[in-house]
Design an enzyme around this catalytic site. Sequence first.
Site, short mmCIF file in Angstrom:
data_model
loop_
_atom_site.label_atom_id
_atom_site.label_comp_id
_atom_site.label_asym_id
_atom_site.label_seq_id
_atom_site.Cartn_x
_atom_site.Cartn_y
_atom_site.Cartn_z
N ASP A 63 0.83 -1.22 0.00
CA ASP A 63 0.00 0.00 0.00
C ASP A 63 0.86 1.26 0.00
O ASP A 63 0.88 2.03 0.96
CB ASP A 63 -0.95 -0.01 1.22
CG ASP A 63 -1.98 -1.12 1.09
OD1 ASP A 63 -2.24 -1.57 -0.04
OD2 ASP A 63 -2.54 -1.53 2.12
N HIS A 120 -3.29 -1.82 -4.72
CA HIS A 120 -4.45 -0.92 -4.87
C HIS A 120 -4.02 0.04 -5.95
O HIS A 120 -3.52 1.15 -5.66
CB HIS A 120 -4.74 -0.17 -3.57
CG HIS A 120 -5.46 -0.98 -2.54
ND1 HIS A 120 -6.73 -1.47 -2.75
CD2 HIS A 120 -5.11 -1.39 -1.30
CE1 HIS A 120 -7.12 -2.15 -1.68
NE2 HIS A 120 -6.15 -2.12 -0.79
N ASP A 131 -6.62 -5.65 -5.42
CA ASP A 131 -7.69 -5.64 -4.40
C ASP A 131 -8.69 -4.52 -4.72
O ASP A 131 -8.92 -3.63 -3.91
CB ASP A 131 -7.05 -5.44 -3.02
CG ASP A 131 -8.00 -5.67 -1.88
OD1 ASP A 131 -9.12 -6.15 -2.12
OD2 ASP A 131 -7.60 -5.36 -0.74
N ARG A 132 -9.30 -4.61 -5.90
CA ARG A 132 -10.14 -3.52 -6.39
C ARG A 132 -11.53 -3.51 -5.74
O ARG A 132 -12.23 -2.52 -5.80
CB ARG A 132 -10.24 -3.65 -7.92
CG ARG A 132 -11.08 -2.65 -8.64
CD ARG A 132 -10.55 -1.23 -8.48
NE ARG A 132 -11.41 -0.30 -9.17
CZ ARG A 132 -12.63 0.03 -8.77
NH1 ARG A 132 -13.13 -0.50 -7.67
NH2 ARG A 132 -13.36 0.89 -9.45
N LYS A 133 -11.92 -4.62 -5.14
CA LYS A 133 -13.24 -4.73 -4.49
C LYS A 133 -14.35 -4.25 -5.42
O LYS A 133 -15.14 -3.35 -5.08
CB LYS A 133 -13.28 -3.99 -3.15
CG LYS A 133 -12.23 -4.50 -2.16
CD LYS A 133 -12.35 -3.82 -0.81
CE LYS A 133 -11.32 -4.31 0.18
NZ LYS A 133 -9.93 -3.86 -0.07
N TYR A 153 -6.45 -6.27 14.17
CA TYR A 153 -5.38 -7.20 13.81
C TYR A 153 -5.40 -8.48 14.63
O TYR A 153 -5.70 -8.48 15.81
CB TYR A 153 -4.01 -6.53 14.03
CG TYR A 153 -3.63 -5.51 12.97
CD1 TYR A 153 -3.68 -5.84 11.62
CD2 TYR A 153 -3.21 -4.24 13.33
CE1 TYR A 153 -3.32 -4.92 10.65
CE2 TYR A 153 -2.83 -3.31 12.37
CZ TYR A 153 -2.89 -3.66 11.03
OH TYR A 153 -2.51 -2.75 10.07
P1 5BU Z 1 -2.56 -3.45 6.77
O1 5BU Z 1 -1.60 -2.33 6.59
O2 5BU Z 1 -1.89 -4.80 7.01
O3 5BU Z 1 -3.64 -3.13 7.77
O4 5BU Z 1 -3.26 -3.54 5.32
C1 5BU Z 1 -4.32 -4.41 5.07
C2 5BU Z 1 -4.61 -4.52 3.60
O5 5BU Z 1 -5.66 -5.47 3.42
C3 5BU Z 1 -5.08 -3.23 2.92
O6 5BU Z 1 -4.53 -3.21 1.62
C4 5BU Z 1 -6.59 -3.36 2.85
O7 5BU Z 1 -7.14 -2.82 1.67
C5 5BU Z 1 -6.80 -4.86 2.81
N1 5BU Z 1 -8.04 -5.30 3.48
C6 5BU Z 1 -8.26 -5.14 4.83
O8 5BU Z 1 -7.42 -4.61 5.56
N2 5BU Z 1 -9.42 -5.60 5.39
C7 5BU Z 1 -10.40 -6.16 4.65
O9 5BU Z 1 -11.42 -6.57 5.19
C8 5BU Z 1 -10.16 -6.29 3.26
C9 5BU Z 1 -8.98 -5.86 2.71
BR1 5BU Z 1 -11.44 -7.07 2.22
#
Ligand code: 5BU
Length: 252
Positions: free
Chosen positions: A28, A52, A82-84, A211
């Site tokens: 990201d 993204h 991850d375009r959803k 998390y």
């Molecule tokens: P993180 O920095 O590890 O929190 O990023 C999580 C990634 O997973 C981020 O690119 C979100 O778009 C993606 N994601 C998420 O966090 N939770 C969801 O429920 C979904 C995608 Br679907």
Amino acid sequence: MSSLGFLSADEIRSYMASRKTRVVLAADHKTTSEISHALSQAGPSICMLKTHVDGVVDFEYSRWMDEIVRPAREMGILIFEDRKFADIGHVSKTQMLGHQRIATWADIVTAHRISGPDIIDGIHAAWGEVGRKGSVLILAQMSSSENLLDARYTEKTVASCKGMPGVCGFIGNGSNPPSISSLRRSVGPEKLILTPGINFDPSQSVMGQRYGHPTEAIRSGADAVIVGSGIIRSDSVSKAAAQYANATMDEM
Ligand code: 5BU
């Protein structure tokens, strides 16, 4: 649908097994060079690169193909946008073929089930048009606080999509191991479950993210964990990626 068929859950599992890691890197970052750098650092410890692309401020197609897609392919890493997608089938097809030409480089894309099952046909029609095959991951759960994907929505989504050949699996909530176990029971063994919301340090969460631990997610039935900040915001991207990879392979 593409005449080439679909990328199946089994094919994806064998890619993951050959990489000996169950970590999907959520790269990201805002610029192509930052993503490219993260890929080169984390590459040995990941099985997929999740992007993204609409957040990349300097997106330019040929540069994207040279600096992101080619190196990922050379390393045997699948590319997951991850375009959803959430619109009607025809518009989702248009979006796959639009400015960023997602259909030409993504192996996997995410979609919501909310608009109806035709979204899956629309996405595959785009891959067919560019002579490629891919697969769709459907959001069955989310990791964000107070999302509206409740247990009933999850059940209906899984029941209607798990038999579809164009769907390789589902996104589950990595922050909650019992939710992952329950999702695995509904999904059965065949399709994949990938879980975002993974970080060794839960206090890192911002803006409603939640998390859980990578080992717990795999133990609860996830095939792979999606990790962003835990890797890309760490002092050593390569070391952090290796640590997450080890935490996912304890269970293999
Ligand atoms: P993180 O920095 O590890 O929190 O990023 C999580 C990634 O997973 C981020 O690119 C979100 O778009 C993606 N994601 C998420 O966090 N939770 C969801 O429920 C979904 C995608 Br679907």
